[in-house]
Design a protein around this motif. Sequence first.
Motif, PDB file in Angstrom:
ATOM      1  N   ASP A 123      18.189  19.027  70.425  1.00 23.92           N
ATOM      2  CA  ASP A 123      18.812  19.490  69.162  1.00 23.92           C
ATOM      3  C   ASP A 123      20.195  18.880  69.033  1.00 23.92           C
ATOM      4  O   ASP A 123      21.155  19.459  69.517  1.00 23.92           O
ATOM      5  CB  ASP A 123      18.873  21.022  69.168  1.00 23.92           C
ATOM      6  CG  ASP A 123      19.394  21.590  67.860  1.00 23.92           C
ATOM      7  OD1 ASP A 123      19.561  20.842  66.887  1.00 23.92           O
ATOM      8  OD2 ASP A 123      19.656  22.805  67.814  1.00 23.92           O
ATOM      9  N   GLU A 156      26.857  20.810  61.744  1.00 22.88           N
ATOM     10  CA  GLU A 156      25.652  21.577  61.433  1.00 22.88           C
ATOM     11  C   GLU A 156      25.599  22.864  62.236  1.00 22.88           C
ATOM     12  O   GLU A 156      25.212  23.912  61.716  1.00 22.88           O
ATOM     13  CB  GLU A 156      24.401  20.723  61.716  1.00 22.88           C
ATOM     14  CG  GLU A 156      23.127  21.282  61.083  1.00 22.88           C
ATOM     15  CD  GLU A 156      22.413  22.350  61.906  1.00 22.88           C
ATOM     16  OE1 GLU A 156      21.580  23.061  61.354  1.00 22.88           O
ATOM     17  OE2 GLU A 156      22.708  22.477  63.116  1.00 22.88           O
ATOM     18  N   GLU A 157      25.995  22.792  63.487  1.00 19.97           N
ATOM     19  CA  GLU A 157      25.865  23.959  64.358  1.00 19.97           C
ATOM     20  C   GLU A 157      26.881  25.056  64.028  1.00 19.97           C
ATOM     21  O   GLU A 157      26.854  26.129  64.626  1.00 19.97           O
ATOM     22  CB  GLU A 157      25.979  23.550  65.837  1.00 19.97           C
ATOM     23  CG  GLU A 157      24.878  22.591  66.304  1.00 19.97           C
ATOM     24  CD  GLU A 157      23.480  23.208  66.372  1.00 19.97           C
ATOM     25  OE1 GLU A 157      23.306  24.375  65.970  1.00 19.97           O
ATOM     26  OE2 GLU A 157      22.552  22.504  66.817  1.00 19.97           O
TER      27      GLU A 157
END
Length: 462
Positions: A123, A156-157
């Motif tokens: 990820d 994004e995280e």
Amino acid sequence: MSNRENAIHYVKNNYINFESTLVELVKIPSISTSPIHQKDIRSAAEYIQTLLLKIGIQETKILETSGHPVVYGSYVTQQKDAPTVLIYGHYDVQPVDPLELWTTEPFQPVIKNDRMFGRGASDMKGQIVASLSAVEAVIQTGKSPVNFKFIIEGEEEIGSPHLHEVLETQAVLFKNDVILNPDAGMISPSIPTIVYGLRGLAYFELKIFGPDHDLHSGLFGGVVHNPAIVLSELISGMHDKDGVITLPGFYDEVLSLSIDEREKLSRLPITEEDIRKQTGVKELWGERGYSHIERTGSRPTLDVNGLLSGFIGEGSKTVIPAWAMAKISMRLVPNQDPEHVHQQLIQYLTENMPSTVSWDLKKFAGGIASMANTSHPGVIALEKALEKEWGTKPIYKREGGSIPVVAEMQKHLGSDSILTGFGLPEDNIHSPNEKLHLPTWRKGILALVHFFYEFAGENENK
Ligand code: BES
Ligand code: MN
């Protein structure tokens, strides 16, 4: 040999190189949530930019935002009237704690049993390198059937709080015919997956304040309301006995599942036993009246992500803590609005908060859920591509995770994302010992090569 066959050969001859590129990228500790890693974030962005140049992307830029930078790239093929594929990725990763549970160093990737261990390996640095490797193969071996654009962000995280800045001001740069987003995984190494729905997210930090300092629990126990107990009671009141969320109006906007979709979801090859194995729990839990598949992909949920109060060291200490804190988040489904959920939480807290304490609620970035149009030409091309590589049709599933930019890009660019990926449920994403199954990843690269040709409508023999 056709262009496509040449590209496939190129991939097969270069696995080792692709792997070492991934090793280098995983080594960069680009944790987006912590200011300590500002430099690493920048190095990861620069590494991606250099990589784009190396694989033959003609134009690259680092676009600054008021947060972490976005890497942009554009490649125009000589092929006339070629469609444009915009590849989305994020080079940031989640924090690594609890570090003591890692069996290898999170930023010193190690390959064992066909798996690469390291934070971000699955990820989604692995997915970025898979995509760039497929692009490299296609443009290094002939006339690419498609134009490529890239938007690879670093937030994004943490909910992509600044990506809208570039989407709003530079929308023309990102014009495309389809967005390929490989940030969603597959359900098992033998079953390729197209994700047609993602959940949204609302995220909060709740703090309860009691006495103005930690107190002796013998001297004051019985007269001072303990903020850790207040917080626990508030949290336990957020679900009823049937696992239903009790915030006022929480389900009002929830789009319910159609009979047809429920029937399709019920046929997915994911059992309760699979989930027990993946998680190590004795028994599953959740909202009564819905299957395990529905509960993770298509129903909203509420979780406590972190809890802190009082004495947490070794041994015992008799105090009434001065405060208690919880990180609380909700996964949302279409048509829920994170801001409405915020208001519902405030209302719940206002109605249930005892007058003995004071409180503060912080809201973090989140986003709405998204649903894909499964008849998009990109989905059809991806289905064919995955089937070519795996020899079986992909399954269609909704994922419980969130990628808020999917809806943002739909809003600002008017473009649809197709979601797939080559990570597995066993990859430990966001957890210690994150890993990537390399044989599946290699298949993924080949499938993406097929995808580019299929999307351009170029047949096998050209
Ligand atoms: N790649 C994940 C989301 C995901 C995982 C989608 C598996 C589908 C299948 C993504 O990087 C992620 O973890 N997103 C965060 C977003 C949040 C911080 C706004 C999430 O879902 O917690
Ligand atoms: Mn991701």
